[in-house]
Design a protein around this motif. Structure first.
Motif, PDB file in Angstrom:
ATOM      1  N   PHE A   1       0.805  -1.128  -0.052  1.00 57.23           N
ATOM      2  CA  PHE A   1       0.035   0.033  -0.068  1.00 57.23           C
ATOM      3  C   PHE A   1       0.766   1.447   0.104  1.00 57.23           C
ATOM      4  O   PHE A   1       0.540   2.096  -0.673  1.00 57.23           O
ATOM      5  N   GLU A   2       1.957   1.242   0.773  1.00 59.36           N
ATOM      6  CA  GLU A   2       2.909   2.574   0.894  1.00 59.36           C
ATOM      7  C   GLU A   2       3.344   2.715  -0.643  1.00 59.36           C
ATOM      8  O   GLU A   2       3.286   3.694  -1.118  1.00 59.36           O
ATOM      9  N   ARG A   3       3.764   1.566  -1.335  1.00 62.82           N
ATOM     10  CA  ARG A   3       4.435   1.783  -2.708  1.00 62.82           C
ATOM     11  C   ARG A   3       3.509   2.130  -3.596  1.00 62.82           C
ATOM     12  O   ARG A   3       3.693   3.168  -4.401  1.00 62.82           O
ATOM     13  N   TYR A   4       2.285   1.538  -3.546  1.00 63.30           N
ATOM     14  CA  TYR A   4       1.456   1.940  -5.012  1.00 63.30           C
ATOM     15  C   TYR A   4       0.295   2.989  -4.594  1.00 63.30           C
ATOM     16  O   TYR A   4      -0.128   3.660  -5.296  1.00 63.30           O
ATOM     17  N   PHE A   5      -0.166   3.011  -3.355  1.00 65.65           N
ATOM     18  CA  PHE A   5      -1.044   4.244  -3.025  1.00 65.65           C
ATOM     19  C   PHE A   5      -0.371   5.467  -2.299  1.00 65.65           C
ATOM     20  O   PHE A   5      -1.218   6.248  -2.145  1.00 65.65           O
ATOM     21  N   GLY A   6       0.682   5.152  -1.688  1.00 67.80           N
ATOM     22  CA  GLY A   6       1.317   6.407  -0.770  1.00 67.80           C
ATOM     23  C   GLY A   6       0.666   6.439   0.491  1.00 67.80           C
ATOM     24  O   GLY A   6       1.065   7.264   1.371  1.00 67.80           O
ATOM     25  N   PHE A   7       0.082   5.426   0.986  1.00 67.54           N
ATOM     26  CA  PHE A   7      -0.428   5.297   2.307  1.00 67.54           C
ATOM     27  C   PHE A   7      -1.009   4.131   2.691  1.00 67.54           C
ATOM     28  O   PHE A   7      -1.151   3.122   1.944  1.00 67.54           O
ATOM     29  N   VAL A   8      -1.037   3.732   4.076  1.00 65.88           N
ATOM     30  CA  VAL A   8      -1.712   2.433   4.438  1.00 65.88           C
ATOM     31  C   VAL A   8      -3.205   2.834   5.191  1.00 65.88           C
ATOM     32  O   VAL A   8      -3.378   3.292   5.956  1.00 65.88           O
ATOM     33  N   PRO A   9      -4.258   2.130   4.179  1.00 63.56           N
ATOM     34  CA  PRO A   9      -5.444   2.452   4.593  1.00 63.56           C
ATOM     35  C   PRO A   9      -5.752   1.495   5.741  1.00 63.56           C
ATOM     36  O   PRO A   9      -5.150   0.664   6.323  1.00 63.56           O
ATOM     37  N   GLU A  10      -7.047   1.837   6.476  1.00 64.34           N
ATOM     38  CA  GLU A  10      -7.566   0.994   7.550  1.00 64.34           C
ATOM     39  C   GLU A  10      -7.448  -0.295   7.106  1.00 64.34           C
ATOM     40  O   GLU A  10      -8.172  -0.855   6.108  1.00 64.34           O
ATOM     41  N   LEU A  11      -6.799  -1.147   7.769  1.00 64.19           N
ATOM     42  CA  LEU A  11      -6.524  -2.832   7.004  1.00 64.19           C
ATOM     43  C   LEU A  11      -7.331  -3.684   8.115  1.00 64.19           C
ATOM     44  O   LEU A  11      -6.616  -3.816   9.242  1.00 64.19           O
TER      45      LEU A  11
END
Length: 179
Positions: free
Chosen positions: A90-100
């Motif tokens: 998520f960090e790599r492709y979205f730029g953040f980590v969502p509620e997971l």
């Protein structure tokens, strides 16, 4: 008084993340709601079998667009052993980590885990690719956006909205929110 935004939930593999070799294996056939979870090869390889996958077409843009108007969370049957890799993805492709929300163990099936989380989280809609899970979750949420894959094309019914990409659901959600 705080105004909470409605919650949307997203499956990960086949919805946000491409499946291996671009082939979605889920057909939903021969599954039962009361089936026991299984500790097998797939669970044993959780920590590395998600390497080298890219986002689904339009997933990042669609997710980010929806996150402007909705609270968004990921409910994935990926096991917690793959947590570090999943957060890094998520960090790599979205730029953040969502509620997971990840499956804590192999004792429940993917569909059982997602149904349990839907009952707990109460989203207004869920994005899914597995037809068995989609049918069950539609009973709990009211709306499932089913990402269109060849192997799930036989599924239709109340609460099932077939979409090609996450972004295709944006106007459908807007119409539902503002009829």
């Amino acid at each position: 008084m705080s105004l909470e935004r409605p919650l949307l939930t997203f499956d990960m593999d086949g919805v946000l993340c491409r499946p291996p070799f671009g082939i979605n294996p889920g057909s939903g056939r021969h599954k039962r709601r009361d089936a026991p979870g299984q500790k097998g090869l797939l669970w044993a390889t959780e920590s590395w079998r998600y390497h080298f996958r890219k986002p689904m077409p339009g997933a990042v843009e669609g997710y980010k667009e929806l996150a402007q108007a909705y609270s968004c969370a990921v409910v994935t049957a990926r096991g917690e052993p793959a947590g570090g890799l999943t957060r890094a993805w998520f960090e790599r492709y979205f730029g953040f980590v969502p509620e997971l929300h990840m499956r804590p163990g192999w004792g429940e099936t993917s569909a059982q885990f997602k149904a349990r989380k839907m009952a707990e989280l109460k989203p207004v809609a869920h994005f899914e690719d597995d037809p068995f899970t989609a049918r069950w979750v539609a009973e709990l949420t009211g709306t499932v956006f089913l990402i269109d894959w060849k192997r799930n094309r036989g599924l239709s019914g109340d609460g099932i909205e077939r979409v090609r990409t996450i972004a295709d659901a944006v106007p459908l959600l807007e119409r539902a929110a503002h009829p």
